[in-house]
Design a protein around this motif. Structure first.
Motif, PDB file in Angstrom:
ATOM      1  N   VAL A 245      82.961  52.801  49.780  1.00  0.00           N
ATOM      2  CA  VAL A 245      83.775  52.994  48.576  1.00  0.00           C
ATOM      3  C   VAL A 245      84.659  51.770  48.349  1.00  0.00           C
ATOM      4  O   VAL A 245      84.778  51.275  47.220  1.00  0.00           O
ATOM      5  CB  VAL A 245      84.617  54.288  48.664  1.00  0.00           C
ATOM      6  CG1 VAL A 245      85.593  54.393  47.490  1.00  0.00           C
ATOM      7  CG2 VAL A 245      83.711  55.516  48.721  1.00  0.00           C
TER       8      VAL A 245
ATOM      9  N   THR B 217      82.533  48.926  47.101  1.00  0.00           N
ATOM     10  CA  THR B 217      82.101  49.238  45.741  1.00  0.00           C
ATOM     11  C   THR B 217      83.226  48.979  44.750  1.00  0.00           C
ATOM     12  O   THR B 217      83.010  48.351  43.705  1.00  0.00           O
ATOM     13  CB  THR B 217      81.635  50.710  45.658  1.00  0.00           C
ATOM     14  OG1 THR B 217      80.510  50.875  46.526  1.00  0.00           O
ATOM     15  CG2 THR B 217      81.252  51.099  44.239  1.00  0.00           C
TER      16      THR B 217
ATOM     17  N   LEU C  28      86.515  53.647  41.341  1.00  0.00           N
ATOM     18  CA  LEU C  28      85.973  55.004  41.368  1.00  0.00           C
ATOM     19  C   LEU C  28      86.867  55.885  42.219  1.00  0.00           C
ATOM     20  O   LEU C  28      87.384  55.454  43.245  1.00  0.00           O
ATOM     21  CB  LEU C  28      84.571  54.994  41.975  1.00  0.00           C
ATOM     22  CG  LEU C  28      83.508  54.246  41.185  1.00  0.00           C
ATOM     23  CD1 LEU C  28      82.265  54.042  42.042  1.00  0.00           C
ATOM     24  CD2 LEU C  28      83.174  54.991  39.913  1.00  0.00           C
TER      25      LEU C  28
ATOM     26  N   TYR D 101      81.022  55.106  34.997  1.00  0.00           N
ATOM     27  CA  TYR D 101      81.171  56.027  36.119  1.00  0.00           C
ATOM     28  C   TYR D 101      82.633  56.063  36.545  1.00  0.00           C
ATOM     29  O   TYR D 101      83.322  55.041  36.556  1.00  0.00           O
ATOM     30  CB  TYR D 101      80.274  55.626  37.297  1.00  0.00           C
ATOM     31  CG  TYR D 101      78.811  55.773  36.966  1.00  0.00           C
ATOM     32  CD1 TYR D 101      78.301  56.982  36.508  1.00  0.00           C
ATOM     33  CD2 TYR D 101      77.952  54.705  37.085  1.00  0.00           C
ATOM     34  CE1 TYR D 101      76.971  57.114  36.181  1.00  0.00           C
ATOM     35  CE2 TYR D 101      76.609  54.825  36.764  1.00  0.00           C
ATOM     36  CZ  TYR D 101      76.132  56.028  36.308  1.00  0.00           C
ATOM     37  OH  TYR D 101      74.806  56.160  35.975  1.00  0.00           O
TER      38      TYR D 101
ATOM     39  N   VAL E 163      82.746  58.922  42.758  1.00  0.00           N
ATOM     40  CA  VAL E 163      81.710  58.550  43.719  1.00  0.00           C
ATOM     41  C   VAL E 163      81.792  59.467  44.931  1.00  0.00           C
ATOM     42  O   VAL E 163      82.856  60.013  45.247  1.00  0.00           O
ATOM     43  CB  VAL E 163      81.881  57.061  44.143  1.00  0.00           C
ATOM     44  CG1 VAL E 163      83.149  56.850  44.965  1.00  0.00           C
ATOM     45  CG2 VAL E 163      80.665  56.540  44.893  1.00  0.00           C
TER      46      VAL E 163
ATOM     47  N   GLN F 182      74.726  57.070  48.010  1.00  0.00           N
ATOM     48  CA  GLN F 182      75.913  56.829  47.180  1.00  0.00           C
ATOM     49  C   GLN F 182      75.657  57.505  45.838  1.00  0.00           C
ATOM     50  O   GLN F 182      74.691  57.166  45.141  1.00  0.00           O
ATOM     51  CB  GLN F 182      76.107  55.322  47.009  1.00  0.00           C
ATOM     52  CG  GLN F 182      77.345  54.935  46.241  1.00  0.00           C
ATOM     53  CD  GLN F 182      77.497  53.421  46.140  1.00  0.00           C
ATOM     54  OE1 GLN F 182      76.538  52.709  45.882  1.00  0.00           O
ATOM     55  NE2 GLN F 182      78.705  52.946  46.351  1.00  0.00           N
ATOM     56  N   GLU F 183      76.494  58.483  45.494  1.00  0.00           N
ATOM     57  CA  GLU F 183      76.361  59.243  44.247  1.00  0.00           C
ATOM     58  C   GLU F 183      77.450  58.825  43.273  1.00  0.00           C
ATOM     59  O   GLU F 183      78.614  58.713  43.652  1.00  0.00           O
ATOM     60  CB  GLU F 183      76.486  60.744  44.530  1.00  0.00           C
ATOM     61  CG  GLU F 183      75.572  61.289  45.591  1.00  0.00           C
ATOM     62  CD  GLU F 183      74.099  61.320  45.221  1.00  0.00           C
ATOM     63  OE1 GLU F 183      73.737  60.879  44.104  1.00  0.00           O
ATOM     64  OE2 GLU F 183      73.308  61.791  46.049  1.00  0.00           O
ATOM     65  N   PHE F 184      77.066  58.625  42.022  1.00  0.00           N
ATOM     66  CA  PHE F 184      78.007  58.261  40.957  1.00  0.00           C
ATOM     67  C   PHE F 184      77.985  59.328  39.884  1.00  0.00           C
ATOM     68  O   PHE F 184      76.922  59.872  39.564  1.00  0.00           O
ATOM     69  CB  PHE F 184      77.594  56.943  40.289  1.00  0.00           C
ATOM     70  CG  PHE F 184      77.536  55.766  41.213  1.00  0.00           C
ATOM     71  CD1 PHE F 184      78.640  54.974  41.413  1.00  0.00           C
ATOM     72  CD2 PHE F 184      76.345  55.448  41.869  1.00  0.00           C
ATOM     73  CE1 PHE F 184      78.586  53.869  42.248  1.00  0.00           C
ATOM     74  CE2 PHE F 184      76.282  54.354  42.702  1.00  0.00           C
ATOM     75  CZ  PHE F 184      77.396  53.559  42.902  1.00  0.00           C
TER      76      PHE F 184
END
Length: 160
Positions: A38, A41, A53, A135, A138, A156-158
């Motif tokens: 995270v 990212t 995020l 987005y 996350v 990794q989900e957005f």
């Protein structure tokens, strides 16, 4: 001429300074691999002009479950096979939740957050997911199984 009293005094000051110093510095706090993903990212998103995020616990549970299932069942796919039944992936999970935009990055075989993030950011499709300013949340999952083909599995989900 050398004065013995000064030497004794200097030695006493040195001993006193050493005794006052802490024995060891505190150990740095360990960062979870998922949290490091995270962090990396959000650094990339900032460089692309996007807001950071927010971590979504529900997305995190889904990502962790998907990574764990891939590791246990030794497969690599975007569609999770929880309990032998395909879930329809992230979009299936989000159906009816009011979220219409979602994406997923998966990777396998990389042992560290830095290595997997480098793989994602070097891939056009994965980079697009990371740098998509639409987005807002996350969730990240990581699992390891020595008995599986790739060992390490990352999800990794957005959503936004």
């Amino acid at each position: 001429m050398f004065a013995p009293n000064r030497l004794a005094l200097a030695g006493s000051v040195l001993v006193a300074l050493c005794a006052a110093a802490p024995a060891q510095a505190a150990e740095p706090q360990q960062v979870r691999p998922e949290d490091r993903i995270v962090e990396l990212t959000n650094q990339a998103r900032a460089a692309a002009g996007c807001r950071p995020l927010a971590v979504d616990p529900g997305l995190g549970r889904f990502a962790e479950g998907h990574a764990g299932d891939m590791a246990r069942r030794d497969y690599f796919a975007h569609s999770a096979e929880f309990g032998g039944q395909r879930s329809g992936g992230l979009l299936g999970l989000l159906r009816g939740s009011g979220t219409s935009r979602a994406a997923e990055n998966i990777a396998a075989g990389k042992p560290t957050p830095e290595a997997v993030f480098q793989q994602w950011i070097s891939s056009d499709g994965h980079r697009r997911n990371i740098e998509d300013c639409r987005y807002t949340s996350v969730g990240v999952g990581h699992a390891f199984s020595a008995a599986s083909r790739y060992g390490h599995y990352w999800v990794q989900e957005f959503a936004g």
